[in-house]
Design a protein around this motif. Structure first.
Motif, PDB file in Angstrom:
ATOM      1  N   ASP A   9       0.741  -1.275  -0.022  1.00 57.82           N
ATOM      2  CA  ASP A   9       0.070  -0.146  -0.011  1.00 57.82           C
ATOM      3  C   ASP A   9       0.886   1.303   0.189  1.00 57.82           C
ATOM      4  O   ASP A   9       1.598   1.505   0.920  1.00 57.82           O
ATOM      5  CB  ASP A   9      -1.096   0.060   1.176  1.00 57.82           C
ATOM      6  CG  ASP A   9      -1.829   1.205   1.255  1.00 57.82           C
ATOM      7  OD1 ASP A   9      -1.733   2.153   1.978  1.00 57.82           O
ATOM      8  OD2 ASP A   9      -2.938   1.159   0.643  1.00 57.82           O
ATOM      9  N   TYR A  10       0.767   2.154  -0.898  1.00 59.38           N
ATOM     10  CA  TYR A  10       1.507   3.148  -1.182  1.00 59.38           C
ATOM     11  C   TYR A  10       1.397   4.353  -0.144  1.00 59.38           C
ATOM     12  O   TYR A  10       2.456   4.713   0.374  1.00 59.38           O
ATOM     13  CB  TYR A  10       1.122   3.930  -2.455  1.00 59.38           C
ATOM     14  CG  TYR A  10       1.900   5.054  -2.635  1.00 59.38           C
ATOM     15  CD1 TYR A  10       3.392   5.114  -3.143  1.00 59.38           C
ATOM     16  CD2 TYR A  10       1.488   6.435  -2.943  1.00 59.38           C
ATOM     17  CE1 TYR A  10       3.826   6.340  -3.343  1.00 59.38           C
ATOM     18  CE2 TYR A  10       2.059   7.514  -2.958  1.00 59.38           C
ATOM     19  CZ  TYR A  10       3.392   7.433  -3.304  1.00 59.38           C
ATOM     20  OH  TYR A  10       4.144   8.764  -3.407  1.00 59.38           O
ATOM     21  N   SER A  11       0.071   4.468   0.396  1.00 58.45           N
ATOM     22  CA  SER A  11       0.056   5.548   1.531  1.00 58.45           C
ATOM     23  C   SER A  11       0.702   4.940   2.971  1.00 58.45           C
ATOM     24  O   SER A  11       1.377   5.652   3.748  1.00 58.45           O
ATOM     25  CB  SER A  11      -1.443   5.722   1.760  1.00 58.45           C
ATOM     26  OG  SER A  11      -2.192   4.540   1.787  1.00 58.45           O
ATOM     27  N   LEU A  13       3.540   2.781   2.856  1.00 57.29           N
ATOM     28  CA  LEU A  13       4.888   3.109   2.654  1.00 57.29           C
ATOM     29  C   LEU A  13       5.286   4.407   2.865  1.00 57.29           C
ATOM     30  O   LEU A  13       6.392   4.845   3.721  1.00 57.29           O
ATOM     31  CB  LEU A  13       5.112   2.798   1.095  1.00 57.29           C
ATOM     32  CG  LEU A  13       5.171   1.216   0.902  1.00 57.29           C
ATOM     33  CD1 LEU A  13       5.507   1.153  -0.706  1.00 57.29           C
ATOM     34  CD2 LEU A  13       6.245   0.451   1.691  1.00 57.29           C
ATOM     35  N   ILE A  14       4.539   5.393   2.318  1.00 55.47           N
ATOM     36  CA  ILE A  14       4.800   6.997   2.384  1.00 55.47           C
ATOM     37  C   ILE A  14       4.850   7.261   3.962  1.00 55.47           C
ATOM     38  O   ILE A  14       5.721   8.256   4.475  1.00 55.47           O
ATOM     39  CB  ILE A  14       3.814   7.748   1.823  1.00 55.47           C
ATOM     40  CG1 ILE A  14       3.834   7.551   0.220  1.00 55.47           C
ATOM     41  CG2 ILE A  14       4.021   9.219   2.329  1.00 55.47           C
ATOM     42  CD1 ILE A  14       5.144   7.986  -0.434  1.00 55.47           C
ATOM     43  N   TRP A  39       4.959  -4.032  -9.593  1.00 59.62           N
ATOM     44  CA  TRP A  39       5.558  -4.636  -8.336  1.00 59.62           C
ATOM     45  C   TRP A  39       5.659  -5.834  -8.507  1.00 59.62           C
ATOM     46  O   TRP A  39       6.958  -6.641  -7.891  1.00 59.62           O
ATOM     47  CB  TRP A  39       4.508  -4.539  -7.305  1.00 59.62           C
ATOM     48  CG  TRP A  39       4.892  -5.109  -5.931  1.00 59.62           C
ATOM     49  CD1 TRP A  39       4.415  -6.256  -5.450  1.00 59.62           C
ATOM     50  CD2 TRP A  39       6.068  -5.039  -4.795  1.00 59.62           C
ATOM     51  NE1 TRP A  39       4.920  -6.555  -4.409  1.00 59.62           N
ATOM     52  CE2 TRP A  39       5.867  -6.063  -3.967  1.00 59.62           C
ATOM     53  CE3 TRP A  39       6.662  -3.940  -5.016  1.00 59.62           C
ATOM     54  CZ2 TRP A  39       6.658  -5.846  -2.892  1.00 59.62           C
ATOM     55  CZ3 TRP A  39       7.680  -3.920  -4.041  1.00 59.62           C
ATOM     56  CH2 TRP A  39       7.622  -5.121  -2.841  1.00 59.62           C
ATOM     57  N   GLU A  54      10.910  -2.345  -1.015  1.00 58.45           N
ATOM     58  CA  GLU A  54       9.673  -1.519  -0.726  1.00 58.45           C
ATOM     59  C   GLU A  54      10.079  -0.001  -0.946  1.00 58.45           C
ATOM     60  O   GLU A  54       9.035   0.746  -1.449  1.00 58.45           O
ATOM     61  CB  GLU A  54       9.380  -1.549   0.783  1.00 58.45           C
ATOM     62  CG  GLU A  54       8.516  -3.013   0.849  1.00 58.45           C
ATOM     63  CD  GLU A  54       9.587  -4.174   1.068  1.00 58.45           C
ATOM     64  OE1 GLU A  54      10.713  -3.778   1.153  1.00 58.45           O
ATOM     65  OE2 GLU A  54       9.282  -5.283   0.922  1.00 58.45           O
ATOM     66  N   TRP A  57       9.962   0.612  -4.581  1.00 57.99           N
ATOM     67  CA  TRP A  57       8.865   0.905  -5.095  1.00 57.99           C
ATOM     68  C   TRP A  57       7.883   2.125  -4.989  1.00 57.99           C
ATOM     69  O   TRP A  57       7.346   2.843  -5.771  1.00 57.99           O
ATOM     70  CB  TRP A  57       7.965  -0.278  -4.764  1.00 57.99           C
ATOM     71  CG  TRP A  57       6.463  -0.269  -5.082  1.00 57.99           C
ATOM     72  CD1 TRP A  57       5.422  -0.026  -4.401  1.00 57.99           C
ATOM     73  CD2 TRP A  57       6.028  -0.664  -6.380  1.00 57.99           C
ATOM     74  NE1 TRP A  57       4.301   0.020  -5.165  1.00 57.99           N
ATOM     75  CE2 TRP A  57       4.678  -0.547  -6.325  1.00 57.99           C
ATOM     76  CE3 TRP A  57       6.623  -0.844  -7.607  1.00 57.99           C
ATOM     77  CZ2 TRP A  57       3.817  -0.453  -7.519  1.00 57.99           C
ATOM     78  CZ3 TRP A  57       5.659  -0.905  -8.641  1.00 57.99           C
ATOM     79  CH2 TRP A  57       4.556  -0.829  -8.688  1.00 57.99           C
ATOM     80  N   ALA A  58       8.151   2.673  -3.569  1.00 57.36           N
ATOM     81  CA  ALA A  58       7.661   3.745  -3.256  1.00 57.36           C
ATOM     82  C   ALA A  58       8.258   5.037  -4.137  1.00 57.36           C
ATOM     83  O   ALA A  58       7.499   5.864  -4.606  1.00 57.36           O
ATOM     84  CB  ALA A  58       7.965   4.057  -1.809  1.00 57.36           C
ATOM     85  N   LYS A  61       6.720   5.122  -7.635  1.00 56.38           N
ATOM     86  CA  LYS A  61       5.433   5.676  -7.838  1.00 56.38           C
ATOM     87  C   LYS A  61       5.446   6.876  -7.301  1.00 56.38           C
ATOM     88  O   LYS A  61       4.530   7.646  -7.981  1.00 56.38           O
ATOM     89  CB  LYS A  61       4.772   4.733  -6.256  1.00 56.38           C
ATOM     90  CG  LYS A  61       4.307   3.456  -6.540  1.00 56.38           C
ATOM     91  CD  LYS A  61       3.440   3.158  -7.629  1.00 56.38           C
ATOM     92  CE  LYS A  61       1.913   3.171  -7.381  1.00 56.38           C
ATOM     93  NZ  LYS A  61       1.005   3.108  -8.290  1.00 56.38           N
ATOM     94  N   TYR A  62       6.469   7.318  -6.533  1.00 58.67           N
ATOM     95  CA  TYR A  62       6.352   8.822  -6.154  1.00 58.67           C
ATOM     96  C   TYR A  62       6.712   9.548  -7.512  1.00 58.67           C
ATOM     97  O   TYR A  62       5.960  10.699  -7.710  1.00 58.67           O
ATOM     98  CB  TYR A  62       7.476   9.084  -5.131  1.00 58.67           C
ATOM     99  CG  TYR A  62       7.516  10.715  -4.592  1.00 58.67           C
ATOM    100  CD1 TYR A  62       6.356  11.167  -4.039  1.00 58.67           C
ATOM    101  CD2 TYR A  62       8.644  11.065  -4.899  1.00 58.67           C
ATOM    102  CE1 TYR A  62       6.725  12.796  -3.633  1.00 58.67           C
ATOM    103  CE2 TYR A  62       9.124  12.722  -4.542  1.00 58.67           C
ATOM    104  CZ  TYR A  62       7.965  13.106  -3.959  1.00 58.67           C
ATOM    105  OH  TYR A  62       7.996  14.662  -3.561  1.00 58.67           O
ATOM    106  N   HIS A  65       4.049  10.023 -10.036  1.00 55.61           N
ATOM    107  CA  HIS A  65       2.672  10.782  -9.824  1.00 55.61           C
ATOM    108  C   HIS A  65       2.818  12.074 -10.668  1.00 55.61           C
ATOM    109  O   HIS A  65       2.003  12.640 -10.979  1.00 55.61           O
ATOM    110  CB  HIS A  65       2.753  11.141  -8.515  1.00 55.61           C
ATOM    111  CG  HIS A  65       1.940  10.273  -7.406  1.00 55.61           C
ATOM    112  ND1 HIS A  65       1.140  10.371  -6.777  1.00 55.61           N
ATOM    113  CD2 HIS A  65       1.901   8.483  -7.658  1.00 55.61           C
ATOM    114  CE1 HIS A  65       0.773   9.355  -5.895  1.00 55.61           C
ATOM    115  NE2 HIS A  65       1.120   8.278  -6.578  1.00 55.61           N
TER     116      HIS A  65
END
Length: 95
Positions: A9-11, A13-14, A39, A54, A57-58, A61-62, A65
């Motif tokens: 889950d991206y949120s 991870l952030i 992933w 991880e 991946w984050a 994704k960042y 965006h």
């Protein structure tokens, strides 16, 4: 056909890693080998030095965006618009 693995889950991870730390990773390429990594592929590859899978991946994704484009008029059951990221080789291949 195998179903792709579900990414972390991206949120979450952030929340665990922090945006400030991800921003430091901006020097890492968004994609490698001219491909858009999911992933399911990232989990089997060696991450850049100093990153966990991880974190990599984050960071991917960042960075993606900034390239996201919404498909107006197309949404899921929760009314979130579908979106996609247009990476460099994509427009050329689509043409």
């Amino acid at each position: 056909m195998k179903r792709p693995k579900t990414p972390p889950d991206y949120s979450e991870l952030i929340a665990n890693i922090g945006l400030e730390r991800l921003y430091v990773y901006k020097q890492f390429p968004i994609e490698t080998h001219d491909s858009y990594l999911h992933w399911d592929e990232v989990v089997h590859r060696q991450p850049p030095e100093g990153l966990s899978r991880e974190e990599w991946w984050a960071a991917l994704k960042y960075r993606r965006h900034t390239f996201y484009k919404k498909l107006i008029g197309m949404s899921d059951k929760r009314h979130h618009y579908f979106r996609y990221a247009e990476v460099d080789p994509m427009p050329e291949r689509l043409h």
